[in-house]
Scaffold this motif. Structure first.
Motif, mmCIF file in Angstrom:
data_model
loop_
_atom_site.group_PDB
_atom_site.id
_atom_site.type_symbol
_atom_site.label_atom_id
_atom_site.label_comp_id
_atom_site.label_asym_id
_atom_site.label_seq_id
_atom_site.Cartn_x
_atom_site.Cartn_y
_atom_site.Cartn_z
ATOM 1 N N LEU A 26 7.601 21.077 -0.139
ATOM 2 C CA LEU A 26 8.293 20.714 -1.370
ATOM 3 C C LEU A 26 8.315 19.193 -1.553
ATOM 4 C CD1 LEU A 26 9.793 21.849 -3.803
ATOM 5 C CD2 LEU A 26 11.888 21.814 -2.420
ATOM 6 N N ALA A 27 8.530 18.455 -0.478
ATOM 7 C CA ALA A 27 8.523 16.989 -0.555
ATOM 8 C C ALA A 27 7.139 16.480 -0.964
ATOM 9 C CB ALA A 27 8.945 16.382 0.778
ATOM 10 N N TRP A 28 6.078 17.095 -0.413
ATOM 11 C CA TRP A 28 4.716 16.719 -0.795
ATOM 12 C C TRP A 28 4.521 16.958 -2.292
ATOM 13 C CZ3 TRP A 28 0.536 14.096 0.352
ATOM 14 C CH2 TRP A 28 -0.651 14.379 -0.322
ATOM 15 N N ASN A 29 4.938 18.113 -2.761
ATOM 16 C CA ASN A 29 4.796 18.442 -4.177
ATOM 17 C C ASN A 29 5.554 17.427 -5.040
ATOM 18 O OD1 ASN A 29 3.866 20.322 -6.292
ATOM 19 N ND2 ASN A 29 6.061 20.624 -6.577
ATOM 20 N N ASP A 39 0.810 -1.224 0.000
ATOM 21 C CA ASP A 39 0.000 0.000 0.000
ATOM 22 C C ASP A 39 0.841 1.270 0.000
ATOM 23 O OD1 ASP A 39 -2.382 -1.398 -0.070
ATOM 24 O OD2 ASP A 39 -2.644 -1.371 2.106
ATOM 25 N N LEU A 40 2.134 1.140 0.241
ATOM 26 C CA LEU A 40 3.028 2.301 0.223
ATOM 27 C C LEU A 40 3.264 2.747 -1.216
ATOM 28 C CD1 LEU A 40 5.641 1.156 2.850
ATOM 29 C CD2 LEU A 40 4.267 3.233 3.017
ATOM 30 N N ILE A 41 3.056 4.021 -1.470
ATOM 31 C CA ILE A 41 3.273 4.581 -2.798
ATOM 32 C C ILE A 41 4.578 5.372 -2.748
ATOM 33 C CG2 ILE A 41 2.360 6.126 -4.573
ATOM 34 C CD1 ILE A 41 -0.433 5.643 -3.159
ATOM 35 N N PRO A 42 5.626 4.894 -3.440
ATOM 36 C CA PRO A 42 6.880 5.646 -3.446
ATOM 37 C C PRO A 42 6.656 7.009 -4.089
ATOM 38 C CG PRO A 42 7.170 3.475 -4.430
ATOM 39 C CD PRO A 42 5.701 3.694 -4.246
ATOM 40 N N GLY A 43 7.226 8.039 -3.467
ATOM 41 C CA GLY A 43 7.009 9.381 -3.983
ATOM 42 C C GLY A 43 8.253 10.016 -4.534
ATOM 43 N N ALA A 44 9.187 10.328 -3.690
ATOM 44 C CA ALA A 44 10.382 11.051 -4.105
ATOM 45 C C ALA A 44 11.561 10.557 -3.276
ATOM 46 C CB ALA A 44 10.190 12.546 -3.889
ATOM 47 N N THR A 45 12.730 10.700 -3.843
ATOM 48 C CA THR A 45 13.970 10.407 -3.130
ATOM 49 C C THR A 45 14.799 11.677 -3.134
ATOM 50 O OG1 THR A 45 13.924 8.089 -3.800
ATOM 51 C CG2 THR A 45 16.042 8.970 -3.077
#
Length: 156
Positions: free
Chosen positions: A135-138, A77-83
């Motif tokens: 910024l991380a959310w974006n 269920d975890l959606i990878p977003g940004a690194t």
């Protein structure tokens, strides 16, 4: 726990690896008021933690959410977003995930590390949130997979 056959390579520099999780419910995301760590105490941050030797980032997210909030998630269920490669007190690597479903009700389980839970609009982070959260959310929502943050560019 690390595989007993695991050998740690000491020939290369290493950076702390951490996961951060945006828990999203009804258009709000959960922030935690930091305490007792010596880093950004009093500010709002995401549920997060350092990846342990031999642990995967998704396993870390599952473990940290259970430890910090008493909720259980399926790794799928975890959606990878940004690194991010981010300068903090030292350079570090941060992986941001988003999750929209879990079992249990989030509650403070480590009062020595967290003093308050706050649901907030991720499009309008509170002034006392860690400066990089908006910024991380974006990045996480818009497919930016890599950001180098907080480093001073050196002229060529």
């Amino acid at each position: 726990m690390a595989d007993p056959q695991y050998v740690f390579d000491t020939k290369h520099d290493r950076y702390p690896l951490a996961v951060h999780v945006f828990l999203v419910q009804q258009g709000k995301t959960l922030l935690m008021r930091r305490a007792g760590s010596g880093y950004a105490d009093g500010q709002l941050g995401l549920p997060a933690g350092h990846v342990e030797l031999g642990e995967t980032p998704t396993a870390c997210a599952v473990r940290e959410l259970a430890e910090e909030l008493g909720i259980w998630i399926a790794p799928s269920d975890l959606i990878p977003g940004a690194t991010w490669f981010r300068m903090s007190l030292e350079p570090r690597v941060d992986i941001f995930f988003t999750i929209r479903s879990w079992k249990g009700t989030p509650k403070i389980r480590e009062p020595h590390k967290c003093t308050e839970l706050v649901w907030t609009d991720p499009q309008a982070m509170p002034a006392d949130a860690l400066e990089f959260l908006a910024l991380a959310w974006n990045d996480a929502q818009n497919g930016r997979v890599l950001r180098e943050y907080g480093f001073v560019s050196v002229p060529a």
